[in-house]
Design a protein around this motif. Sequence first.
Motif, PDB file in Angstrom:
ATOM      1  N   ALA A 276       0.857  -1.178   0.000  1.00 40.87           N
ATOM      2  CA  ALA A 276       0.000   0.000   0.000  1.00 40.87           C
ATOM      3  C   ALA A 276       0.892   1.226   0.000  1.00 40.87           C
ATOM      4  O   ALA A 276       1.996   1.203   0.569  1.00 40.87           O
ATOM      5  N   TYR A 277       0.404   2.296  -0.648  1.00 44.56           N
ATOM      6  CA  TYR A 277       1.197   3.520  -0.769  1.00 44.56           C
ATOM      7  C   TYR A 277       0.337   4.750  -0.528  1.00 44.56           C
ATOM      8  O   TYR A 277      -0.851   4.767  -0.846  1.00 44.56           O
ATOM      9  N   ALA A 278       0.972   5.773  -0.006  1.00 51.58           N
ATOM     10  CA  ALA A 278       0.324   7.081   0.039  1.00 51.58           C
ATOM     11  C   ALA A 278       0.194   7.605  -1.390  1.00 51.58           C
ATOM     12  O   ALA A 278       1.050   7.338  -2.243  1.00 51.58           O
ATOM     13  N   ASP A 279      -0.869   8.348  -1.641  1.00 54.43           N
ATOM     14  CA  ASP A 279      -1.090   8.871  -2.990  1.00 54.43           C
ATOM     15  C   ASP A 279       0.091   9.723  -3.462  1.00 54.43           C
ATOM     16  O   ASP A 279       0.422   9.732  -4.651  1.00 54.43           O
ATOM     17  N   SER A 280       0.723  10.405  -2.533  1.00 53.61           N
ATOM     18  CA  SER A 280       1.805  11.330  -2.895  1.00 53.61           C
ATOM     19  C   SER A 280       3.057  10.619  -3.421  1.00 53.61           C
ATOM     20  O   SER A 280       3.908  11.258  -4.043  1.00 53.61           O
ATOM     21  N   VAL A 281       3.169   9.304  -3.179  1.00 47.30           N
ATOM     22  CA  VAL A 281       4.374   8.591  -3.614  1.00 47.30           C
ATOM     23  C   VAL A 281       4.087   7.480  -4.612  1.00 47.30           C
ATOM     24  O   VAL A 281       5.022   6.848  -5.118  1.00 47.30           O
ATOM     25  N   LYS A 282       2.824   7.232  -4.896  1.00 46.23           N
ATOM     26  CA  LYS A 282       2.475   6.162  -5.842  1.00 46.23           C
ATOM     27  C   LYS A 282       3.155   6.388  -7.187  1.00 46.23           C
ATOM     28  O   LYS A 282       3.151   7.491  -7.724  1.00 46.23           O
ATOM     29  N   GLY A 283       3.716   5.326  -7.710  1.00 51.41           N
ATOM     30  CA  GLY A 283       4.399   5.398  -8.998  1.00 51.41           C
ATOM     31  C   GLY A 283       5.839   5.857  -8.905  1.00 51.41           C
ATOM     32  O   GLY A 283       6.580   5.760  -9.887  1.00 51.41           O
ATOM     33  N   ARG A 284       6.250   6.352  -7.766  1.00 56.07           N
ATOM     34  CA  ARG A 284       7.642   6.816  -7.583  1.00 56.07           C
ATOM     35  C   ARG A 284       8.398   5.969  -6.566  1.00 56.07           C
ATOM     36  O   ARG A 284       9.605   5.762  -6.715  1.00 56.07           O
ATOM     37  N   PHE A 285       7.717   5.512  -5.526  1.00 58.94           N
ATOM     38  CA  PHE A 285       8.342   4.737  -4.456  1.00 58.94           C
ATOM     39  C   PHE A 285       7.892   3.281  -4.547  1.00 58.94           C
ATOM     40  O   PHE A 285       6.744   3.000  -4.918  1.00 58.94           O
ATOM     41  N   THR A 286       8.786   2.378  -4.146  1.00 60.69           N
ATOM     42  CA  THR A 286       8.458   0.958  -4.093  1.00 60.69           C
ATOM     43  C   THR A 286       8.962   0.374  -2.781  1.00 60.69           C
ATOM     44  O   THR A 286      10.148   0.518  -2.453  1.00 60.69           O
ATOM     45  N   ILE A 287       8.071  -0.275  -2.062  1.00 59.80           N
ATOM     46  CA  ILE A 287       8.460  -0.954  -0.833  1.00 59.80           C
ATOM     47  C   ILE A 287       8.665  -2.431  -1.151  1.00 59.80           C
ATOM     48  O   ILE A 287       7.938  -3.008  -1.966  1.00 59.80           O
ATOM     49  N   SER A 288       9.664  -3.019  -0.515  1.00 63.08           N
ATOM     50  CA  SER A 288       9.929  -4.439  -0.702  1.00 63.08           C
ATOM     51  C   SER A 288      10.532  -4.997   0.579  1.00 63.08           C
ATOM     52  O   SER A 288      10.859  -4.245   1.491  1.00 63.08           O
ATOM     53  N   ARG A 289      10.652  -6.307   0.617  1.00 56.58           N
ATOM     54  CA  ARG A 289      11.251  -6.948   1.784  1.00 56.58           C
ATOM     55  C   ARG A 289      11.966  -8.221   1.352  1.00 56.58           C
ATOM     56  O   ARG A 289      11.593  -8.856   0.370  1.00 56.58           O
ATOM     57  N   ASP A 290      12.991  -8.558   2.132  1.00 57.32           N
ATOM     58  CA  ASP A 290      13.721  -9.799   1.944  1.00 57.32           C
ATOM     59  C   ASP A 290      13.664 -10.540   3.271  1.00 57.32           C
ATOM     60  O   ASP A 290      14.412 -10.200   4.205  1.00 57.32           O
ATOM     61  N   ASN A 291      12.774 -11.509   3.379  1.00 59.49           N
ATOM     62  CA  ASN A 291      12.592 -12.194   4.654  1.00 59.49           C
ATOM     63  C   ASN A 291      13.811 -13.033   5.041  1.00 59.49           C
ATOM     64  O   ASN A 291      14.022 -13.292   6.220  1.00 59.49           O
ATOM     65  N   ALA A 292      14.591 -13.439   4.075  1.00 65.15           N
ATOM     66  CA  ALA A 292      15.809 -14.191   4.386  1.00 65.15           C
ATOM     67  C   ALA A 292      16.870 -13.310   5.037  1.00 65.15           C
ATOM     68  O   ALA A 292      17.726 -13.805   5.773  1.00 65.15           O
ATOM     69  N   LYS A 293      16.800 -12.018   4.767  1.00 68.04           N
ATOM     70  CA  LYS A 293      17.781 -11.075   5.316  1.00 68.04           C
ATOM     71  C   LYS A 293      17.203 -10.212   6.435  1.00 68.04           C
ATOM     72  O   LYS A 293      17.885  -9.319   6.934  1.00 68.04           O
ATOM     73  N   ASN A 294      15.944 -10.448   6.789  1.00 68.46           N
ATOM     74  CA  ASN A 294      15.277  -9.658   7.838  1.00 68.46           C
ATOM     75  C   ASN A 294      15.377  -8.156   7.547  1.00 68.46           C
ATOM     76  O   ASN A 294      15.634  -7.342   8.453  1.00 68.46           O
ATOM     77  N   THR A 295      15.165  -7.803   6.304  1.00 68.84           N
ATOM     78  CA  THR A 295      15.356  -6.418   5.877  1.00 68.84           C
ATOM     79  C   THR A 295      14.204  -5.955   4.990  1.00 68.84           C
ATOM     80  O   THR A 295      13.748  -6.703   4.123  1.00 68.84           O
ATOM     81  N   ALA A 296      13.776  -4.734   5.230  1.00 73.06           N
ATOM     82  CA  ALA A 296      12.793  -4.076   4.370  1.00 73.06           C
ATOM     83  C   ALA A 296      13.469  -2.917   3.653  1.00 73.06           C
ATOM     84  O   ALA A 296      14.456  -2.352   4.154  1.00 73.06           O
ATOM     85  N   TYR A 297      12.913  -2.570   2.507  1.00 79.73           N
ATOM     86  CA  TYR A 297      13.515  -1.522   1.680  1.00 79.73           C
ATOM     87  C   TYR A 297      12.457  -0.527   1.222  1.00 79.73           C
ATOM     88  O   TYR A 297      11.286  -0.860   1.090  1.00 79.73           O
ATOM     89  N   LEU A 298      12.917   0.674   0.933  1.00 85.86           N
ATOM     90  CA  LEU A 298      12.075   1.659   0.270  1.00 85.86           C
ATOM     91  C   LEU A 298      12.905   2.260  -0.860  1.00 85.86           C
ATOM     92  O   LEU A 298      13.876   2.970  -0.616  1.00 85.86           O
ATOM     93  N   HIS A 299      12.507   1.925  -2.082  1.00 87.83           N
ATOM     94  CA  HIS A 299      13.173   2.472  -3.253  1.00 87.83           C
ATOM     95  C   HIS A 299      12.437   3.749  -3.643  1.00 87.83           C
ATOM     96  O   HIS A 299      11.237   3.713  -3.927  1.00 87.83           O
ATOM     97  N   MET A 300      13.171   4.837  -3.696  1.00 88.34           N
ATOM     98  CA  MET A 300      12.563   6.135  -3.967  1.00 88.34           C
ATOM     99  C   MET A 300      13.158   6.706  -5.252  1.00 88.34           C
ATOM    100  O   MET A 300      14.367   6.939  -5.323  1.00 88.34           O
ATOM    101  N   ASN A 301      12.295   6.911  -6.235  1.00 88.88           N
ATOM    102  CA  ASN A 301      12.704   7.487  -7.514  1.00 88.88           C
ATOM    103  C   ASN A 301      12.003   8.822  -7.735  1.00 88.88           C
ATOM    104  O   ASN A 301      11.003   9.132  -7.078  1.00 88.88           O
TER     105      ASN A 301
END
Length: 123
Positions: free
Chosen positions: A59-84
């Motif tokens: 889910a994304y805020a309207d202000s970042v839709k299409g520019r930001f991507t959230i992801s996670r790697d459960n094997a690495k216990n890490t979440a990410y936020l890619h911001m373009n």
Amino acid sequence: QVQLVESGGGLVQAGGSLRLSCAASGRTFSTYAMGWFRQAPGKEREFVAGINWSGGRTAYADSVKGRFTISRDNAKNTAYLHMNSLKPEDTAVYYCAQGYGAGYNYLRDYGYWGQGTQVTVSS
């Protein structure tokens, strides 16, 4: 004890990109939702993006839709936020959060917070 440690913030020009990371420990990472929030000076903390335990729903805020991507790697216990395509109005302290359970859309779904990382976008 839950620990969330953000990294990857910094200064970037408008139109640039950054990737934020959140390393989690203390609970079974793959069981819980993860989210990103931000707070600009003089403003309330706002939801940016959330992801469910498996990474299959986001889910994304309207202000970042299409520019930001959230992801996670459960094997690495890490979440990410890619911001373009960053804009000056994206300037804020960005916080990683871990959910109480399955919910990932709202501030009330989250109970554990990192210390925050500063993102500054210059015009």
